[in-house]
Design an enzyme around this catalytic site. Structure first.
Site, PDB file in Angstrom:
ATOM      1  N   LYS A  77      38.861  -8.756 -22.766  1.00  0.00           N
ATOM      2  CA  LYS A  77      37.642  -8.861 -21.961  1.00  0.00           C
ATOM      3  C   LYS A  77      37.733  -9.985 -20.937  1.00  0.00           C
ATOM      4  CE  LYS A  77      33.796 -10.311 -23.974  1.00  0.00           C
ATOM      5  NZ  LYS A  77      34.523 -10.440 -25.224  1.00  0.00           N
ATOM      6  N   THR A  79      40.454 -11.233 -19.753  1.00  0.00           N
ATOM      7  CA  THR A  79      41.491 -10.841 -18.798  1.00  0.00           C
ATOM      8  C   THR A  79      40.906  -9.937 -17.715  1.00  0.00           C
ATOM      9  OG1 THR A  79      43.177 -10.999 -20.534  1.00  0.00           O
ATOM     10  CG2 THR A  79      43.738  -9.702 -18.577  1.00  0.00           C
ATOM     11  N   ARG A 100      33.322 -18.937 -20.504  1.00  0.00           N
ATOM     12  CA  ARG A 100      33.102 -19.944 -21.543  1.00  0.00           C
ATOM     13  C   ARG A 100      34.361 -20.791 -21.738  1.00  0.00           C
ATOM     14  NH1 ARG A 100      31.836 -16.654 -26.635  1.00  0.00           N
ATOM     15  NH2 ARG A 100      33.356 -15.289 -25.635  1.00  0.00           N
ATOM     16  N   LYS A 111      43.392 -16.172 -32.745  1.00  0.00           N
ATOM     17  CA  LYS A 111      43.588 -15.565 -31.435  1.00  0.00           C
ATOM     18  C   LYS A 111      44.698 -16.189 -30.598  1.00  0.00           C
ATOM     19  CE  LYS A 111      40.095 -14.699 -28.812  1.00  0.00           C
ATOM     20  NZ  LYS A 111      38.839 -14.839 -28.067  1.00  0.00           N
ATOM     21  N   ALA A 279      29.724 -15.613 -30.078  1.00  0.00           N
ATOM     22  CA  ALA A 279      28.697 -14.572 -30.031  1.00  0.00           C
ATOM     23  C   ALA A 279      28.392 -13.990 -31.407  1.00  0.00           C
ATOM     24  CB  ALA A 279      29.117 -13.458 -29.085  1.00  0.00           C
ATOM     25  N   PHE A 307      32.569 -11.096 -27.587  1.00  0.00           N
ATOM     26  CA  PHE A 307      32.734  -9.922 -28.446  1.00  0.00           C
ATOM     27  C   PHE A 307      32.150  -8.667 -27.796  1.00  0.00           C
ATOM     28  CE2 PHE A 307      32.879 -13.418 -31.747  1.00  0.00           C
ATOM     29  CZ  PHE A 307      34.249 -13.336 -31.920  1.00  0.00           C
ATOM     30  N   PHE A 387      47.344  -1.238 -21.699  1.00  0.00           N
ATOM     31  CA  PHE A 387      48.447  -1.874 -22.421  1.00  0.00           C
ATOM     32  C   PHE A 387      49.720  -1.064 -22.159  1.00  0.00           C
ATOM     33  CE2 PHE A 387      45.144  -4.218 -24.281  1.00  0.00           C
ATOM     34  CZ  PHE A 387      45.636  -5.207 -25.122  1.00  0.00           C
ATOM     35  N   TRP A 415      46.419  -7.247 -16.313  1.00  0.00           N
ATOM     36  CA  TRP A 415      47.335  -8.085 -17.082  1.00  0.00           C
ATOM     37  C   TRP A 415      48.711  -8.058 -16.414  1.00  0.00           C
ATOM     38  CZ3 TRP A 415      51.982  -8.299 -19.422  1.00  0.00           C
ATOM     39  CH2 TRP A 415      52.201  -9.342 -20.351  1.00  0.00           C
TER      40      TRP A 415
END
Length: 562
Positions: A77, A79, A100, A111, A279, A307, A387, A415
């Site tokens: 998200k 990205t 954030r 992560k 969140a 999220f 991806f 990406w």
């Protein structure tokens, strides 16, 4: 593609970036010299005077990026948020990104880094993911200073008659540390204070973090801090920070942290990063000040909420936007083929294999989040975050599904290709803003009872059949209404992995009950927190935390951050 055989890691890409001095980024935003303060070569603090100077300037269009329910497969998200901002600038729009600040808890835990990825990152990635400009440390200090003031007040005679058994203010640390969830303080005799049960939460769940992110200015922050409920007397009357007289000292500790941070992306698009509430256990949005400032400095603001749409977007649209008088222009719902297949029952180890049956089953999760955004009356676009293992057939299936359901969709390849890979998404979004009606409205009115607000969120956003309240929660409902807190918004604390409060129920579960086990007052922040299921406000580390792959070379360069 910018990489061939070897797929570079995010940190490798970041280490090869050519950044501009922060003075040039400030110049791109037409900031006055006295409105920004450099923190090294590539970071700066922004003065709140910017908002005063530009008060009469029309706000830019706010774009909210959200997603389906996250999975270990990753959604990207942030990205997409960064890549979309870069793409809008490539199209000649003046876009500013608002994000954030990453917490050290997930950075060192599950992560790894959290500043976008690939060729859609904010820079300097290494510093942003570690200590940045010290904002989160300042919040930790202010939170724990208040805890010290409370225990000292009780020790020194307890003039405010705080019941030590009813202190609700917890200490914090910005790490995942399950051993600190429940502790006892004040041991060792009378000189060390009054023994009582206590506990830690993670800093990003602190009410002070929420206050900093919802405050409009320094005075508003001080006023909100004064309203924090720290505990109760024997007769259950609340005791606040104002009763202790320390709101001034706590605000003093935060006077620099309230200033937003200016950085840049890999393509030198301006980005404002400020505040970082989770969140799943907090309200999940960057600061109001940062979003408002970005909207004054740019024609478009691309921001994200934590999220999935059931958590971050719901709180952005029910709590942050009404509080800050923000009217979002549109929403981007990020989905990945990988995560959709997991929601369709495919094992993580098999995600690289084409599986149209699993993909079809997982589309129900996306459908629910689309319905949620539609219930807020907002224009939206689905972004397929690509991806490298996604097959052409799988991508075509999601596109066709969206077409059959009259949903605007675009492939995002940011990406691998940065802003260039987000051009289709940017054009589709701009078209949606022009064509789709914007009838934004929160799901509930402030005057509605707390129970009604919770039920609306649980049924309309999660898809629950009913809501149950434990005996403790029912008692708290009565007490909160007596104390005049019934008209506050509700901040739901819930598992991020499922639409339900059971993280094992993926996809779009049906006929489930949401259980509210506890209510907590965040009166300074301006909402009531409802804890559901087994969600924890202090996460634990996984068996193999991301920190095991991290190191630093002899020149001080980070290794394995992501």
């Amino acid at each position: 593609m910018k990489s061939t055989n070897h797929i570079k890691t995010d940190i490798e890409i970041a280490n090869q970036a050519k950044m501009k001095p922060i003075s040039e980024i400030a110049g791109m935003l037409d900031l006055h010299e006295d409105e920004w303060e450099p923190y090294g070569h590539y970071k700066a603090k922004l003065s709140l005077d910017v908002l005063d100077r530009l008060d009469s300037k029309p706000d830019g269009k706010v774009i909210l990026v959200t997603s389906i329910n996250p999975t270990p497969a990753g959604e990207g998200k942030s990205t997409v948020t960064v890549g979309l901002g870069q793409a809008l600038n490539k199209l000649g729009e003046k876009a500013v990104i608002a994000l954030r600040e990453p917490s050290l808890g997930p950075t060192m835990g599950l992560k790894g880094g959290a500043s976008g990825g690939g060729y859609a990152q904010v820079m300097p990635m290494e510093e942003i993911n570690l200590h940045f400009t010290g904002d989160i440390h300042a919040i930790t200090t202010a939170n724990n200073a208040l805890a010290a003031f409370i225990d000292n007040h009780i020790h020194q005679g307890n003039e405010r008659e705080i019941d030590p058994r009813k202190v609700v203010w917890k200490r914090v640390v910005d790490l995942n540390d399950r051993a600190l969830r429940q502790v006892i303080v004040g041991l060792g005799g009378s000189l060390n204070g009054v023994p009582r049960e206590d506990g830690f939460t993670i800093t990003v769940a602190s009410e002070i973090m929420a206050i900093l992110c919802l405050a409009k200015d320094l005075e508003d922050m001080k006023g909100r801090i004064a309203k924090i409920v720290v505990g109760y007397k024997i007769n259950n009357q609340p005791v606040t920070v104002r009763d202790l007289g320390v709101e001034g000292a706590l605000t003093l500790l935060l006077k620099e942290a309230i200033k937003p941070n200016l950085v840049q992306t890999l393509e030198n698009t301006p980005a404002i990063i400020h505040g970082g509430p989770f969140a799943n256990i907090a309200h999940g949005c960057n600061s109001v000040i940062a979003t408002k400032m970005a909207s004054k400095l740019g024609d478009y603001v691309v921001t994200e909420a934590g999220f999935g749409a059931d958590l971050g977007a719901e709180k952005f649209l029910n709590i942050k936007a009404p509080s800050a008088n923000i009217k979002p222009e549109a929403v981007v719902i990020v989905a990945t083929i990988r995560a959709l297949k997991m929601h369709g029952g495919v094992n993580k180890e098999e995600l690289a294999e084409e599986n149209l049956v699993g993909l079809e089953a997982g589309m129900a999760n996306l459908q629910k989040h689309i319905e949620t955004i539609q219930s807020f009356g907002l224009p939206f676009v689905v972004a397929i975050n690509r991806f490298h293992a996604d097959s052409e057939a799988e991508i075509a299936y999601v596109k066709k599904w969206c077409e059959n359901n009259q949903v605007e969709v675009a492939l995002s390849d940011v990406w691998a290709n940065g802003g260039e890979g987000g051009m289709d998404l940017a054009r589709t979004l701009l078209s949606a803003i022009e064509v789709q009606p914007n009838n934004y409205r929160p799901l509930y009115n402030e005057s509605e009872p707390i129970v009604t607000k919770i039920e609306k969120i649980a049924k309309q956003v999660y898809g629950a059949t009913k809501v149950e309240f434990t005996a403790d929660a029912k008692k708290q409902l009565i007490e909160f209404n007596k104390l005049g807190w019934g008209n506050l918004p509700v901040c739901m604390a819930k598992s991020q992995y499922s639409l339900s409060d059971n993280p094992e129920l993926l996809g779009r579960p049906e006929n489930f009950t949401i259980t509210v086990r506890e209510l907590r007052p965040s009166i300074g922040a301006g909402f009531i927190v409802a804890l559901t299921g087994a969600v924890m406000t202090m996460p634990g580390l996984p068996k193999n935390p991301a920190a095991l792959k991290m190191d630093v070379d002899k020149d001080g360069n980070a290794i394995g951050l992501f």
